[in-house]
Design an enzyme around this catalytic site. Structure first.
Site, mmCIF file in Angstrom:
data_model
loop_
_atom_site.group_PDB
_atom_site.id
_atom_site.type_symbol
_atom_site.label_atom_id
_atom_site.label_comp_id
_atom_site.label_asym_id
_atom_site.label_seq_id
_atom_site.Cartn_x
_atom_site.Cartn_y
_atom_site.Cartn_z
ATOM 1 N N CYS A 108 -49.509 -83.326 -47.458
ATOM 2 C CA CYS A 108 -50.681 -82.444 -47.519
ATOM 3 C C CYS A 108 -51.293 -82.449 -48.917
ATOM 4 C CB CYS A 108 -50.286 -81.023 -47.114
ATOM 5 S SG CYS A 108 -49.954 -80.841 -45.350
ATOM 6 N N TYR A 109 -50.438 -82.371 -49.921
ATOM 7 C CA TYR A 109 -50.932 -82.379 -51.292
ATOM 8 C C TYR A 109 -51.690 -83.665 -51.574
ATOM 9 C CZ TYR A 109 -50.923 -82.486 -56.394
ATOM 10 O OH TYR A 109 -51.304 -82.581 -57.711
ATOM 11 N N GLY A 110 -51.094 -84.806 -51.224
ATOM 12 C CA GLY A 110 -51.737 -86.094 -51.475
ATOM 13 C C GLY A 110 -53.055 -86.231 -50.739
#
Length: 235
Positions: free
Chosen positions: A47-49
């Site tokens: 999700c962060y990426g």
């Protein structure tokens, strides 16, 4: 991650551009990228990426929109002093970075990471410089290819700065304590370095550790070179 990194950036940028477009002095937005900004995989941080890859696309699009509007906002105000830029701090020693990290990850952090205040002291003057230039689409990056290669070349000096062989922390986590005890830390470090030089057996162990990590450091440097080439080709 999606709410803060992506939606928060979208809403914040929209509000900022509207304000900057309507005020005489204009303004500049600096959105921060991170792991995944170049479309590469971010295992355990999907999700962060994904949000950081979206920030790259968002910044490029907004830069083009400002340029194609011919220098005016929707209200008719000049946009000549409005810019959208990317801020790239590199690897910063934060709770987010350390969450779920392995011993091997932390070995790499020793080489490539820095404390937040170290990165900020480099980026803030450059951010001001970009704003004074009144241009858009700039990337202000801390961990440049040159700096990363320099860190890799000095791996024997940087190894073990933050974490020991087993991945345990060796640094003061509280920023106030870390900054307040800078002089004492420098003296302690000098004393520690003197102790290392004094023992033949300890020096031999350090030499062995350096040789063991040389292979790892060479791969770090090679990866960064390939990543920089891939990023340049995609622009």
């Amino acid at each position: 991650a999606i709410t803060q990194n992506l939606l928060g950036t979208l809403h914040g940028t929209k509000a900022a551009l509207r304000l900057f477009g309507d005020q005489r002095g204009g303004g500049h937005v600096f959105n921060m990228d991170g792991a995944g900004y170049d479309g590469r995989a971010t295992p355990n941080y999907a999700c962060y990426g994904a949000t950081k890859a979206a920030i790259t696309q968002l910044n490029r699009t907004l830069h083009e929109e400002v340029r194609r509007l011919g220098g005016t906002s929707a209200s008719g105000s000049p946009l000549g002093n409005v810019g959208v830029h990317t801020l790239s701090p590199g690897m910063v020693l934060t709770d987010l970075l350390l969450e779920g990290s392995t011993v091997e990850n932390r070995k790499a952090f020793n080489i490539l990471c820095e404390h937040p205040e170290t990165v900020a002291s480099n980026l803030v003057p450059r951010i001001r410089q970009v704003a004074v230039g009144n241009k858009s689409g700039r990337q202000v990056r801390y961990l440049t290819l040159r700096r990363a290669l320099s860190f890799a070349a000095k791996w024997h000096e940087r190894n073990g700065r933050f974490f020991d062989k087993t991945g345990n922390s060796r640094y003061v986590e509280c920023e106030e304590e870390r900054l307040g005890s800078a002089e004492g830390s420098a003296a302690a470090k000098e004393e520690e370095n003197g102790g290392r030089r004094g023992g033949r057996e300890r020096s031999m162990r350090q030499a062995a550790d350096r040789l063991a990590n040389l292979y790892f450091a060479s791969f770090v440097g090679a990866y960064l070179v390939l990543a920089e080439i891939a990023t340049a080709q995609s622009l």
